[in-house]
Design a protein around this motif. Structure first.
Motif, PDB file in Angstrom:
ATOM      1  N   VAL A 113       0.863  -1.173   0.000  1.00 54.35           N
ATOM      2  CA  VAL A 113       0.000   0.000   0.000  1.00 54.35           C
ATOM      3  C   VAL A 113       0.907   1.233   0.000  1.00 54.35           C
ATOM      4  O   VAL A 113       1.587   1.505   0.987  1.00 54.35           O
ATOM      5  N   ILE A 114       0.924   1.925  -1.133  1.00 53.76           N
ATOM      6  CA  ILE A 114       1.802   3.083  -1.289  1.00 53.76           C
ATOM      7  C   ILE A 114       0.956   4.336  -1.534  1.00 53.76           C
ATOM      8  O   ILE A 114      -0.267   4.257  -1.557  1.00 53.76           O
ATOM      9  N   LYS A 115       1.617   5.465  -1.719  1.00 56.30           N
ATOM     10  CA  LYS A 115       0.911   6.734  -1.965  1.00 56.30           C
ATOM     11  C   LYS A 115       0.815   7.013  -3.450  1.00 56.30           C
ATOM     12  O   LYS A 115       1.785   6.884  -4.182  1.00 56.30           O
ATOM     13  N   GLY A 116      -0.377   7.445  -3.873  1.00 52.69           N
ATOM     14  CA  GLY A 116      -0.578   7.888  -5.243  1.00 52.69           C
ATOM     15  C   GLY A 116      -0.174   9.346  -5.394  1.00 52.69           C
ATOM     16  O   GLY A 116       0.252   9.996  -4.435  1.00 52.69           O
ATOM     17  N   LYS A 117      -0.342   9.885  -6.578  1.00 52.33           N
ATOM     18  CA  LYS A 117       0.054  11.268  -6.876  1.00 52.33           C
ATOM     19  C   LYS A 117      -0.674  12.286  -6.011  1.00 52.33           C
ATOM     20  O   LYS A 117      -0.142  13.337  -5.692  1.00 52.33           O
ATOM     21  N   GLU A 118      -1.898  11.999  -5.646  1.00 53.76           N
ATOM     22  CA  GLU A 118      -2.699  12.921  -4.829  1.00 53.76           C
ATOM     23  C   GLU A 118      -2.663  12.556  -3.343  1.00 53.76           C
ATOM     24  O   GLU A 118      -3.426  13.093  -2.554  1.00 53.76           O
ATOM     25  N   GLY A 119      -1.800  11.610  -2.968  1.00 52.84           N
ATOM     26  CA  GLY A 119      -1.708  11.176  -1.584  1.00 52.84           C
ATOM     27  C   GLY A 119      -2.623  10.022  -1.231  1.00 52.84           C
ATOM     28  O   GLY A 119      -2.609   9.525  -0.110  1.00 52.84           O
TER      29      GLY A 119
END
Length: 114
Positions: free
Chosen positions: A75-81
């Motif tokens: 589970v990582i962060k996308g461009k918008e958090g």
């Protein structure tokens, strides 16, 4: 299918204190660790990721019968958090998750899209 999990954040803190790097490497990816270990209280971020992984495990298992282990779920962060799910096993479903923290608890909901 939906999966949900809630975790007591001090439980993650205790595991981190007791088992240290061994615990971290067994459960979390390098990217997850990179995201969480920068915080003053990394156990909060780690607990959110843990809850996500458990919720994802439940949703995927009920909808597909595939058993994942926590290390196969990232589970990582996308461009918008926003949280982005990556599965390190061949499955064809997409998964959306939501993570929330309140006091000593982290909760996550996972939804398997078909």
């Amino acid at each position: 299918m939906i999966g949900v999990d809630i975790i007591y954040i001090p439980r993650i803190k205790k595991a981190l204190e007791r088992h240290g790097e061994r615990f971290l490497k067994r459960v979390f990816s390098e990217e997850e660790l990179r995201l969480c270990l920068v915080f003053k209280e990394p156990e909060k971020c780690l607990a959110g990721r843990w809850a996500c992984k458990e919720a994802i495990f439940k949703a995927v298992y009920v909808s597909t019968g595939i058993k994942l282990n926590l290390k196969q779920i990232e589970v990582i962060k996308g461009k918008e958090g926003e949280p982005i799910v990556k599965i390190r096993k061949s499955i064809t479903t997409r998964i959306k998750v939501s993570i929330s923290h309140d006091g000593d608890y982290a909760i996550a909901v996972a939804y398997v899209l078909k």
